[in-house]
Structures are given as structure tokens and as C-alpha cells.
Scaffold this motif. Structure first.
Motif, mmCIF file in Angstrom:
data_model
loop_
_atom_site.group_PDB
_atom_site.id
_atom_site.type_symbol
_atom_site.label_atom_id
_atom_site.label_comp_id
_atom_site.label_asym_id
_atom_site.label_seq_id
_atom_site.Cartn_x
_atom_site.Cartn_y
_atom_site.Cartn_z
ATOM 1 N N ASN A 384 28.544 -8.061 -17.224
ATOM 2 C CA ASN A 384 29.807 -7.668 -17.842
ATOM 3 C C ASN A 384 30.943 -7.949 -16.870
ATOM 4 O OD1 ASN A 384 31.977 -6.447 -19.075
ATOM 5 N ND2 ASN A 384 31.196 -4.361 -18.885
ATOM 6 N N ARG A 385 31.685 -9.034 -17.070
ATOM 7 C CA ARG A 385 32.709 -9.436 -16.107
ATOM 8 C C ARG A 385 33.896 -8.468 -16.080
ATOM 9 N NH1 ARG A 385 37.636 -10.016 -18.078
ATOM 10 N NH2 ARG A 385 38.124 -11.627 -16.554
ATOM 11 N N ASP A 386 34.023 -7.584 -17.080
ATOM 12 C CA ASP A 386 35.120 -6.615 -17.075
ATOM 13 C C ASP A 386 34.991 -5.598 -15.952
ATOM 14 O OD1 ASP A 386 36.683 -7.538 -19.181
ATOM 15 O OD2 ASP A 386 35.448 -6.554 -20.676
ATOM 16 N N VAL A 387 33.804 -5.494 -15.360
ATOM 17 C CA VAL A 387 33.612 -4.609 -14.220
ATOM 18 C C VAL A 387 34.491 -5.040 -13.047
ATOM 19 C CG1 VAL A 387 31.942 -3.931 -12.449
ATOM 20 C CG2 VAL A 387 31.273 -3.932 -14.853
ATOM 21 N N ILE A 388 34.729 -6.342 -12.925
ATOM 22 C CA ILE A 388 35.471 -6.862 -11.762
ATOM 23 C C ILE A 388 36.916 -6.375 -11.753
ATOM 24 C CG2 ILE A 388 36.183 -8.973 -10.559
ATOM 25 C CD1 ILE A 388 33.587 -10.247 -11.737
ATOM 26 N N PRO A 389 37.694 -6.560 -12.844
ATOM 27 C CA PRO A 389 39.048 -5.978 -12.826
ATOM 28 C C PRO A 389 39.044 -4.456 -12.746
ATOM 29 C CG PRO A 389 38.538 -6.941 -14.986
ATOM 30 C CD PRO A 389 37.478 -7.402 -14.038
ATOM 31 N N GLN A 390 38.011 -3.802 -13.289
ATOM 32 C CA GLN A 390 37.922 -2.345 -13.151
ATOM 33 C C GLN A 390 37.810 -1.948 -11.684
ATOM 34 O OE1 GLN A 390 34.843 -1.790 -16.577
ATOM 35 N NE2 GLN A 390 35.701 0.216 -16.193
ATOM 36 N N ALA A 391 37.020 -2.710 -10.937
ATOM 37 C CA ALA A 391 36.875 -2.425 -9.500
ATOM 38 C C ALA A 391 38.199 -2.625 -8.772
ATOM 39 C CB ALA A 391 35.797 -3.321 -8.904
ATOM 40 N N ALA A 392 38.924 -3.715 -9.122
ATOM 41 C CA ALA A 392 40.222 -3.973 -8.491
ATOM 42 C C ALA A 392 41.211 -2.859 -8.816
ATOM 43 C CB ALA A 392 40.755 -5.325 -8.939
ATOM 44 N N ASP A 393 41.215 -2.390 -10.073
ATOM 45 C CA ASP A 393 42.108 -1.297 -10.479
ATOM 46 C C ASP A 393 41.827 -0.029 -9.688
ATOM 47 O OD1 ASP A 393 43.654 -2.595 -12.429
ATOM 48 O OD2 ASP A 393 42.192 -2.206 -14.006
ATOM 49 N N LEU A 394 40.558 0.219 -9.439
ATOM 50 C CA LEU A 394 40.181 1.439 -8.705
ATOM 51 C C LEU A 394 40.550 1.337 -7.232
ATOM 52 C CD1 LEU A 394 38.642 4.183 -8.619
ATOM 53 C CD2 LEU A 394 36.582 2.854 -8.141
ATOM 54 N N LEU A 395 40.247 0.212 -6.612
ATOM 55 C CA LEU A 395 40.390 0.096 -5.160
ATOM 56 C C LEU A 395 41.835 -0.093 -4.713
ATOM 57 C CD1 LEU A 395 37.181 -2.003 -4.486
ATOM 58 C CD2 LEU A 395 37.585 0.383 -3.878
ATOM 59 N N ILE A 396 42.715 -0.576 -5.590
ATOM 60 C CA ILE A 396 44.122 -0.707 -5.213
ATOM 61 C C ILE A 396 44.750 0.671 -4.992
ATOM 62 C CG2 ILE A 396 45.017 -0.687 -7.577
ATOM 63 C CD1 ILE A 396 46.389 -2.753 -4.629
ATOM 64 N N GLN A 397 44.094 1.719 -5.483
ATOM 65 C CA GLN A 397 44.623 3.070 -5.332
ATOM 66 C C GLN A 397 44.314 3.679 -3.965
ATOM 67 O OE1 GLN A 397 43.848 5.631 -8.847
ATOM 68 N NE2 GLN A 397 43.061 3.804 -9.845
ATOM 69 N N LEU A 398 43.478 3.012 -3.167
ATOM 70 C CA LEU A 398 43.141 3.557 -1.850
ATOM 71 C C LEU A 398 44.367 3.578 -0.937
ATOM 72 C CD1 LEU A 398 39.689 1.865 -1.100
ATOM 73 C CD2 LEU A 398 40.121 4.247 -1.732
ATOM 74 N N GLU A 399 44.455 4.586 -0.109
ATOM 75 C CA GLU A 399 45.566 4.729 0.830
ATOM 76 C C GLU A 399 45.599 3.546 1.797
ATOM 77 O OE1 GLU A 399 47.267 7.975 4.100
ATOM 78 O OE2 GLU A 399 45.497 8.427 2.883
ATOM 79 N N GLY A 400 46.778 2.971 1.985
ATOM 80 C CA GLY A 400 46.956 1.866 2.920
ATOM 81 C C GLY A 400 46.649 0.497 2.351
ATOM 82 N N ILE A 401 46.251 0.426 1.089
ATOM 83 C CA ILE A 401 45.923 -0.863 0.464
ATOM 84 C C ILE A 401 47.107 -1.351 -0.357
ATOM 85 C CG2 ILE A 401 44.370 -2.083 -1.107
ATOM 86 C CD1 ILE A 401 43.142 -1.153 1.575
ATOM 87 N N ASN A 402 47.592 -2.554 -0.032
ATOM 88 C CA ASN A 402 48.681 -3.172 -0.790
ATOM 89 C C ASN A 402 48.177 -4.185 -1.813
ATOM 90 O OD1 ASN A 402 50.775 -1.804 0.590
ATOM 91 N ND2 ASN A 402 50.564 -3.219 2.316
ATOM 92 N N THR A 403 47.066 -4.842 -1.487
ATOM 93 C CA THR A 403 46.502 -5.851 -2.381
ATOM 94 C C THR A 403 44.982 -5.716 -2.385
ATOM 95 O OG1 THR A 403 48.301 -7.365 -1.789
ATOM 96 C CG2 THR A 403 46.405 -8.323 -2.934
ATOM 97 N N ALA A 404 44.399 -5.650 -3.589
ATOM 98 C CA ALA A 404 42.944 -5.552 -3.731
ATOM 99 C C ALA A 404 42.441 -6.772 -4.492
ATOM 100 C CB ALA A 404 42.556 -4.276 -4.460
#
Length: 492
Positions: A384-404
């Protein structure tokens, strides 16, 4: 002695206008539609006499005079609108000193005045030339949008037979809801003589997207390599929604003629003159917003199912109104909201997550690497390739991350998904520059994607091993463009 107001004037007033030239007079005319409690102050005796003849409360005073506000009632709102830059600045200071709770709207004579007036205490500083320019552009855009809606309606009114509406590969709610709206417009315009069918290739993998299609009972037809030619031959007309041209992330051949293109993504300078109707607006947050505008302009009744789909399409593509959002998107969402099924929307946005999706996101979290605010993560092999943008959406929320940047591999493609919070970078342009020559890539300033075909590796059985071999040079191109140093590149 300064001019004064008639006896019996209230000790409070709603509006006070300082300076009544052409701009001030027009403001006064608008204000009196709201209330009669307007006081006008101007240094021109003839102008004040004319205002009094029109039954306005007006007095003669110089707005630079230290006694400007002596004996005047307390205003709720003060407009400072003279054509003198320094006089307006001094007036704002005196008004805020005497009436600290009053709202002050001041006229700027040039761009420098804007910041000076705000520093002096003006709640709003307006530069009339800029206001006019923005208003003019807003009106011409509305006029253009209205003409486009009528042009689409006119084209569809002359259509008979079957219109195939083509969605992009692995369609999302924005594309699906836009297609539903186009079906409704086609039916209305043709008087029922045009039948519309919605086609897609790939998968609807994201759990919310599957819930969206199931709960709204949306009729979609899946296309495969074996059926695509037969399906296209059965269509008298072809329309692309949320996709800019044939062959761009859709199953159409590159040279296939289409009749309608409606999209909100930036498109290359392809020659689209052969297309009967084209509406591509990169500045809009969702294609569903464009379709909602058509329905409004054409005064077509929107049933609950279509309204619910369109509102969800706008919400999904703007990440709940937090990404690539424009005032127009909010206006269209407000129009749709009372027409939707709120209970159904709640069910769509709260679906269960599959074990496969949870495992893939866990894998992405575990494999993340961070360099100077850039996060890269390998999601591995995914069905399911939709998992990939879901992961990016989640990880961009980490503190100190500008680009995921999340990447993974399926049967036929490497998929790369990027999310960005750095206002200095347009991640869609970066992805396009990095990957366009070897696949399809592009997107917006804060979200983008790339899809790299694996034609040469189709027989390789170990997909995860293949990903580890191929991805390093791909990510190196991305890293070079965004300016990561060699040491950091080695860590990616």
C-alpha cells in the motif's frame, strides 16, 4: 478657537473620520449605512459646509493641531484619511494617546508609511494603491472563474454519450470528489444525455480513502493494462481531474487526446490548445475547491453526497485547512458545510488502521535519519503506497524537523514523499529537479512526491534489497540540491 459640535451631542460616537477628501468622503458614505453616529473633521471650511448641508456632523479643525480632540466625544473607531503623510502620523499618535481603546484605521501615503503608522499605534494601516490593486486582481479572478464555469457548462450542454473521467493513479479524495462534481455538472448541463463514468488505476490504499469511497458508495471503475484500451474506446469524451495532462501520473497514453482538464497542480508548458476546456490553478488548495466554485457559479443544486465528498476533498488536500490553504478554499468549505452529512464525515475521518499500515509506519520511525533539520526514512517494501505519505505526514511533526522525506518500494515503482516547513524552500521544485529525468515528480511548496519506475528491475525478487541499491544515488541528488554537505550526504 477650534470649531465645535452642536450642543446636545453625545459624549460617545461610533465613528470619527479625520480628513475628508475623496477617500474620506467615500468612507463616510459607507459608514452612514451602518449608523448616523459619524463625526467628520477636516481643515477645509468649504468642504465642512458642504458636509453639513448633507446633514453630516462635521467640524473644521486641523488634524495636526494639538487641540484636535478637545471637547470631542469618545469614538469607538477612528479613520485617519488625509493626504498628508506627516499629519496622519501625528494624528494617529494623538488619537491613541487620548483614546487608547479606540480602533484606528490609517491611510498610508507610501509603503514606508505603513510600518510607521503601525508603530505609532494604528490597528490597521492601508495603502490605497495596494488595496485597489488587490481588489482589481480579486475581481478579475472572479470574473475569469465565472466565465470558465459557463464555458464548461456550455461545452457539456452539447455532449451526448459517455464521458470518461480519469483520476490520477492511486486517487485521493480530492480527485474522487472532483470527479463526482463533474458528473453532476455534466448531467445538469446535458439534460441527462451525457453519462459519466469515473476510472482509476493503481490502488485506493489509505484507510481514510477506502472509508471515504465505501461510506459514500462512490462508483469507481478500476482500469488495468488489459482493460484500458477497451474502456477508452467506449468513451465519447475524456476528462482529467486533479491531473494536468495525459500520462502524468495516470493511465492515459502521453499522446491521448482529452477534452477537459481541471487541476490545481503546476503544469509544464505543454501545448494544451487542442483541449476543449482547461482550468489549471496552482494557487488553489484543492481541485475540489475549483469544482465547488463551478457549482456555485452555475447555481447547480448540490446533493448531500457530493457536498460531503467535496468538503472532505478540500479538508484532505489542505490537511484539515493547515496546508496550501487560500481564503477561497475556506469560502468554498463554508458553502459546503451546511449541505454535508456531518455524521458520515466523522466516520470517514476515524477509520481503523490496518496492521500492515501500523507496521510500516513503525518501520519508518525506526529507520529515520536526521541531518540539519532534514529527516530521511526508509519505509521498505509496501503493498500500500499510501503508507509512504502517511509516514512523511507523521514525521514532519517531530521537533527540529523542517523537511521529512519518506521513501519505499512497491512492485513497479519507488515512491518518494516529502513534507516541508522551511519557507525558504519549495520542496515541489526540489523534487522535480532531483527526479524528473528518471520518473514523475513535483508538487507544492510544502508537500511533494516522486515516482521512479522499475522497468529495468522488474524481475528482481528481493525488493527491499533493490531499494537499498537504488535509493542512495537518488537521495544524493536531493541532498545536493538542498545544500547538504558531503559529510551529511554520506549519512543519508
Amino acid at each position: 478657537m477650534p470649531d465645535s459640535l452642536p450642543n446636545g451631542t453625545s459624549d460617545k460616537v461610533k465613528y470619527m473620520v479625520l480628513g475628508c477628501g475623496s477617500i474620506g468622503y467615500n468612507v463616510v458614505e459607507e459608514l452612514v449605512h451602518d449608523t448616523d453616529h459619524v463625526i467628520v473633521i477636516d481643515s477645509d471650511e468649504k468642504r465642512v459646509d458642504d458636509l453639513r448641508d448633507q446633514n453630516y456632523e462635521a467640524i473644521v479643525r486641523d488634524i495636526t493641531d494639538l487641540k484636535l480632540l478637545e471637547g470631542l466625544p469618545v469614538p469607538e473607531v477612528v479613520f485617519v484619511l488625509s493626504s498628508d503623510k506627516n499629519a496622519n502620523l501625528e494624528a494617529v499618535k494623538r488619537v491613541k494617546e487620548k483614546y487608547p481603546s479606540a480602533y484606528v484605521i490609517a491611510r498610508a501615503i507610501d509603503r514606508l508609511s505603513l510600518s510607521l503608522l503601525e508603530q505609532a499605534g494604528a490597528d490597521i494601516a492601508l495603502y490605497p494603491q495596494e488595496v485597489f490593486a488587490k481588489t482589481a486582481v480579486h475581481h478579475i479572478r472572479r470574473l475569469h472563474s465565472s466565465r470558465l464555469a459557463r464555458k464548461l457548462y456550455h461545452f457539456l450542454s452539447n455532449c451526448e454519450g459517455t464521458m470518461g473521467i480519469i483520476l490520477h493513479t492511486n486517487p485521493d479524495p480530492d480527485a474522487i470528489s472532483s470527479a463526482m462534481a463533474l458528473c453532476a455538472i455534466g448531467k445538469e448541463a446535458s439534460g441527462g444525455k451525457l453519462e459519466s463514468k469515473i476510472f482509476y488505476d493503481g490502488k485506493i490504499g489509505h484507510q481514510e480513502n477506502r472509508a471515504f469511497v465505501t461510506l459514500l458508495d462512490i462508483q469507481l471503475q478500476k482500469v488495468t493494462e488489459d482493460t484500458s484500451e477497451e474502456i477508452l474506446e467506449g468513451c465519447n469524451y475524456l476528462a482529467l481531474v486533479d491531473s494536468s495532462y495525459p500520462g502524468s501520473n495516470n493511465f492515459l497514453p502521453n499522446d491521448k487526446k482529452v477534452d477537459i482538464i481541471i487541476d490545481h497542480h503546476k503544469t509544464p508548458d505543454d501545448d494544451l490548445r487542442s483541449v476543449h476546456f482547461v482550468d489549471i490553478r496552482p494557487g488553489v488548495g484543492a481541485t475540489a475547491s475549483i469544482m465547488t466554485q463551478y457549482l456555485q457559479e452555475l447555481d447547480i443544486s448540490v446533493d448531500q453526497k457530493v457536498a460531503t465528498a467535496l468538503l472532505y476533498g478540500i479538508r484532505a488536500d489542505t490537511k484539515d485547512f493547515s496546508r496550501s490553504l487560500t481564503p477561497q478554499d475556506l469560502n468554498y468549505a463554508a458553502f459546503l458545510l451546511p449541505l454535508t452529512d456531518g455524521e458520515l464525515l466523522d466516520k470517514i475521518t476515524s477509520p481503523s488502521m490496518s496492521i500492515e499500515t501500523m507496521d510500516a509506519i513503525g518501520y519508518a520511525i525506526k529507520n529515520r535519519k536526521v541531518q540539519n533539520g532534514y529527516l530521511f526514512t526508509n519505509v521498505g517494501y509496501v503493498k500500500n503506497r499510501d503508507v509512504i505519505p502517511q509516514a512523511a505526514d507523521l514525521l514532519i511533526q517531530l521537533e527540529g524537523i523542517n523537511t521529512a522525506v519518506a521513501y519505499g518500494i512497491g512492485e513497479d515503482y519507488i515512491t518518494i514523499s516529502a513534507r516541508n516547513k522551511d519557507i525558504r524552500m519549495h520542496v515541489g521544485n526540489v523534487m522535480k529537479e532531483a527526479f524528473e529525468g528518471i520518473g514523475e515528480a513535483g508538487g507544492h511548496a510544502n508537500m511533494a512526491a516522486a515516482r521512479i519506475p522499475l522497468h529495468s528491475f522488474i524481475l528482481v525478487k528481493n525488493k527491499e534489497e533493490l531499494l537499498s541499491l537504488v535509493i542512495d544515488p537518488l537521495l544524493k541528488r536531493f541532498a545536493e540540491i538542498v545544500g547538504l554537505g558531503k559529510e551529511e550526504q554520506n549519512e543519508v
